[in-house]
Design a protein around this motif. Structure first.
Motif, short mmCIF file in Angstrom:
data_model
loop_
_atom_site.label_atom_id
_atom_site.label_comp_id
_atom_site.label_asym_id
_atom_site.label_seq_id
_atom_site.Cartn_x
_atom_site.Cartn_y
_atom_site.Cartn_z
N SER A 130 0.85 -1.19 0.00
CA SER A 130 0.00 0.00 0.00
C SER A 130 0.88 1.24 0.00
O SER A 130 1.94 1.27 0.63
CB SER A 130 -0.92 0.00 1.22
OG SER A 130 -0.19 -0.14 2.43
N GLY A 131 0.46 2.25 -0.72
CA GLY A 131 1.29 3.43 -0.91
C GLY A 131 1.53 4.25 0.34
O GLY A 131 0.67 4.36 1.21
N HIS A 132 2.76 4.81 0.40
CA HIS A 132 3.17 5.75 1.44
C HIS A 132 3.15 5.08 2.82
O HIS A 132 3.51 3.94 2.95
CB HIS A 132 2.30 7.00 1.37
CG HIS A 132 2.34 7.64 0.01
ND1 HIS A 132 3.32 8.51 -0.38
CD2 HIS A 132 1.52 7.48 -1.07
CE1 HIS A 132 3.12 8.88 -1.63
NE2 HIS A 132 2.03 8.27 -2.08
N GLY A 133 2.73 5.78 3.87
CA GLY A 133 2.74 5.20 5.21
C GLY A 133 3.90 5.70 6.05
O GLY A 133 4.86 6.28 5.56
N GLY A 138 1.00 10.56 2.14
CA GLY A 138 0.64 10.54 0.73
C GLY A 138 -0.32 11.66 0.38
O GLY A 138 -0.34 12.71 1.01
N ALA A 139 -1.14 11.45 -0.64
CA ALA A 139 -2.09 12.47 -1.09
C ALA A 139 -3.09 12.79 0.02
O ALA A 139 -3.52 11.90 0.75
CB ALA A 139 -2.82 11.99 -2.34
N ASP A 151 -2.60 7.10 2.48
CA ASP A 151 -2.04 5.85 3.01
C ASP A 151 -3.06 5.04 3.81
O ASP A 151 -3.03 3.81 3.80
CB ASP A 151 -0.78 6.12 3.85
CG ASP A 151 -1.05 6.89 5.13
OD1 ASP A 151 -1.96 7.75 5.13
OD2 ASP A 151 -0.35 6.64 6.12
N GLU A 152 -3.98 5.72 4.50
CA GLU A 152 -4.96 5.01 5.31
C GLU A 152 -5.93 4.21 4.43
O GLU A 152 -6.29 3.06 4.75
CB GLU A 152 -5.74 5.99 6.19
CG GLU A 152 -4.88 6.87 7.10
CD GLU A 152 -4.10 6.07 8.13
OE1 GLU A 152 -4.46 4.90 8.42
OE2 GLU A 152 -3.10 6.62 8.67
N ASP A 186 -15.19 2.66 8.66
CA ASP A 186 -15.53 4.07 8.79
C ASP A 186 -15.32 4.78 7.46
O ASP A 186 -14.53 4.35 6.62
CB ASP A 186 -14.65 4.74 9.85
CG ASP A 186 -14.74 4.05 11.20
OD1 ASP A 186 -15.86 3.87 11.69
OD2 ASP A 186 -13.68 3.68 11.75
N PHE A 187 -16.02 5.90 7.28
CA PHE A 187 -15.79 6.75 6.12
C PHE A 187 -14.49 7.54 6.30
O PHE A 187 -13.65 7.57 5.41
CB PHE A 187 -16.96 7.71 5.91
CG PHE A 187 -18.06 7.14 5.05
CD1 PHE A 187 -18.30 7.65 3.79
CD2 PHE A 187 -18.85 6.10 5.51
CE1 PHE A 187 -19.31 7.13 2.99
CE2 PHE A 187 -19.86 5.57 4.73
CZ PHE A 187 -20.10 6.08 3.46
N VAL A 188 -14.34 8.17 7.43
CA VAL A 188 -13.13 8.94 7.72
C VAL A 188 -12.20 8.07 8.56
O VAL A 188 -12.52 7.73 9.70
CB VAL A 188 -13.47 10.25 8.46
CG1 VAL A 188 -12.18 10.99 8.83
CG2 VAL A 188 -14.36 11.14 7.60
N LEU A 189 -11.09 7.69 7.98
CA LEU A 189 -10.10 6.86 8.68
C LEU A 189 -9.08 7.76 9.35
O LEU A 189 -8.45 8.62 8.70
CB LEU A 189 -9.41 5.92 7.69
CG LEU A 189 -10.32 4.94 6.93
CD1 LEU A 189 -9.49 4.03 6.05
CD2 LEU A 189 -11.18 4.13 7.90
N GLU A 190 -8.93 7.58 10.65
CA GLU A 190 -8.02 8.41 11.43
C GLU A 190 -6.60 8.30 10.89
O GLU A 190 -6.10 7.21 10.59
CB GLU A 190 -8.06 7.99 12.89
CG GLU A 190 -7.21 8.86 13.80
CD GLU A 190 -7.30 8.42 15.25
OE1 GLU A 190 -6.47 8.90 16.06
OE2 GLU A 190 -8.19 7.60 15.57
N ILE A 191 -5.95 9.45 10.78
CA ILE A 191 -4.58 9.50 10.27
C ILE A 191 -3.59 9.25 11.40
O ILE A 191 -3.68 9.87 12.47
CB ILE A 191 -4.30 10.86 9.62
CG1 ILE A 191 -5.27 11.11 8.46
CG2 ILE A 191 -2.85 10.95 9.14
CD1 ILE A 191 -5.19 12.52 7.89
#
Length: 344
Positions: A130-133, A138-139, A151-152, A186-191
Motif C-alpha cells: 500500500s502506498g506511502h505510510g 501521501g495524497a 495511506d490510510e 468508517d468513512f473517515v479513517l483516522e490518520i
C-alpha cells in the motif's frame, strides 16, 4: 428394526438438513440497507458473521457486496465455527458442510476471521504494497471538514484484498503494516504515522530511501520464494484537480508480459463489473506501461500498480471512503487476480 446403509445415510442427511434450516432465517433488504446495517437491525453482530453472510448470499449481491432492496437474504444466526449450512442455498447442491476458517490478527478483531472459499490460488505468492505510510501520509483531501490521507485508504483496501486472496489459498505478504489499524468500516479513517515495513522496519522519511526499502523487501522475498508463482500488487490513491473524476487505472512494466497480463486481467474485471452493475456508465479506466515509476521499474515479480481514484474529487471520494465500496474494490481486484492465474 434393521436399516440398510442408504436409509441410515438418508436419515443422517435429513437430520443435518433440518438443523441447518433451523439455524438460518431470511430477511428482506429495505431501501438504503447495507450488509452492516441489515445485520445490526436483526440483532446480529455484523462483524462476527459478515463473511459468512457474503458467502451465503454472493449470488444476490450487487458489486459483490451491496444489497438489492426488496430481495431476500439468508441471515446466519450461529457462530462461524459451529454452523452447518447447505452448500448452495440456490438448490444447486444438497451437500452439508462446515465453513472452514483461519484467524489473522492483522485484519483487526472484527475482521480477523478468514473463511476458506477455495484453493484456487494455493501455492501462489502475492506481495501487497500500500502506498506511502509511516512519516508520509501521501495524497491528502478533505471530507466533511476532516482531513483524509491516501495511506490510510490504500492500506484498508490492501488488507481487504489480502483477506480475499487468503480465502482462495494464496500465500500473502503484506509489506506495509499497522498493528493498530485492521480493516476499518468508517468513512473517515483516522490518520496516524505508526506504519512499519515488513519485519517491523521503520519507514524512512526520504522518498527514495522509502521506495528502495520496499524494493529490497519484495526482491529478497522473491528470491526466497524462487520457483513459486509470484505476483506483486501496489495500491495507491491519486491526487488531482478537485474537478477531475477518474476511474480505477493500472500500470505495469513495459517489458513484463506477465505484468501486462495481470494488469489487463484486473482491468477487464473492472470493465465487466461496470457493464453489469452500471450499464449506463462507461468505464474509462486504463492499463498501460509506466516503467518510470520506481516500484514498477525496480521490483522483480510481475506486478500491477493500481490507482484507486482522486482523493480530492467528491465523486471519487464516494468510491474511496465508503467501506462497502472499498470491499467491492478489493473483491474485484481479487477476481482479476483469479482471472490472471486461471485464464479466461
Amino acid at each position: 428394526m434393521k436399516h440398510n446403509s442408504f436409509t441410515i445415510l438418508f436419515l443422517l442427511f435429513l437430520s443435518a438438513f433440518c438443523v441447518a434450516q433451523d439455524s438460518l432465517k431470511t430477511v428482506v433488504a429495505e431501501p438504503g440497507d447495507g450488509i452492516l446495517s441489515l445485520l445490526r437491525k436483526q440483532g446480529v453482530n455484523p462483524y462476527e458473521v459478515y463473511d459468512e453472510f457474503v458467502a451465503l448470499n454472493h449470488h444476490d449481491l450487487r458489486d459483490s457486496v451491496h444489497l438489492f432492496a426488496g430481495r431476500i437474504y439468508v441471515l446466519p444466526r450461529i457462530k462461524l465455527d459451529t454452523v452447518a449450512i447447505v452448500d448452495s442455498l440456490q438448490l444447486q447442491s444438497k451437500e452439508i458442510k462446515e465453513l472452514e476458517s483461519d484467524s489473522y490478527d492483522i485484519f483487526g478483531e472484527q475482521h480477523k476471521t478468514v473463511i476458506t472459499k477455495s484453493e484456487r490460488l494455493k501455492g501462489n505468492v502475492y506481495y501487497l504494497v500500500s502506498g506511502h505510510g509511516g512519516p508520509d501520509p501521501g495524497a491528502m483531501g478533505v471530507y466533511a471538514g476532516k482531513a483524509i490521507a491516501e495511506d490510510e485508504y490504500a492500506y484498508d483496501i490492501t488488507l481487504r484484498l489480502a483477506k480475499e486472496l487468503l480465502a482462495h489459498g494464496a500465500e500473502v505478504y503484506i509489506i506495509i503494516q499497522d498493528e493498530n489499524d485492521g480493516i476499518r468500516d468508517d468513512f473517515v479513517l483516522e490518520i496516524d504515522h505508526d506504519e512499519v515495513a515488513y519485519m517491523n522496519k521503520t519507514i524512512p522519511l526520504n522518498q527514495v530511501a522509502r521506495l528502495k526499502q520496499r524494493v529490497y523487501i519484495v526482491n529478497d522475498l522473491y528470491k526466497e520464494n524462487r520457483g513459486k508463482y509470484q505476483r506483486l500488487i501496489v495500491t495507491h490513491v491519486d491526487s488531482r484537480s478537485e474537478n477531475q473524476n477518474i476511474d480505477v487505472f493500472f500500470y505495469h512494466h513495459e517489458k513484463s508480459k506477465n505484468g501486462e497480463k495481470l494488469a489487463e486481467s484486473i482491468h477487464k474485471t473492472f470493465g465487466d463489473k461496470y457493464k453489469k452493475y452500471q450499464p449506463n456508465r462507461t468505464y474509462s479506466g486504463t492499463f498501460e506501461d509506466r516503467t518510470s515509476l520506481y516500484l514498477v521499474k525496480k521490483t522483480h515479480p510481475a506486478m500491477a500498480y493500481i490507482e484507486i481514484g482522486n482523493i480530492r474529487n467528491k465523486k471519487d471520494q464516494v468510491r474511496i471512503l465508503d467501506p462497502d465500496n472499498r470491499q467491492a474494490l478489493a473483491k474485484w481486484i481479487s477476481e482479476g487476480v483469479l482471472l490472471d492465474f486461471e485464464g479466461e
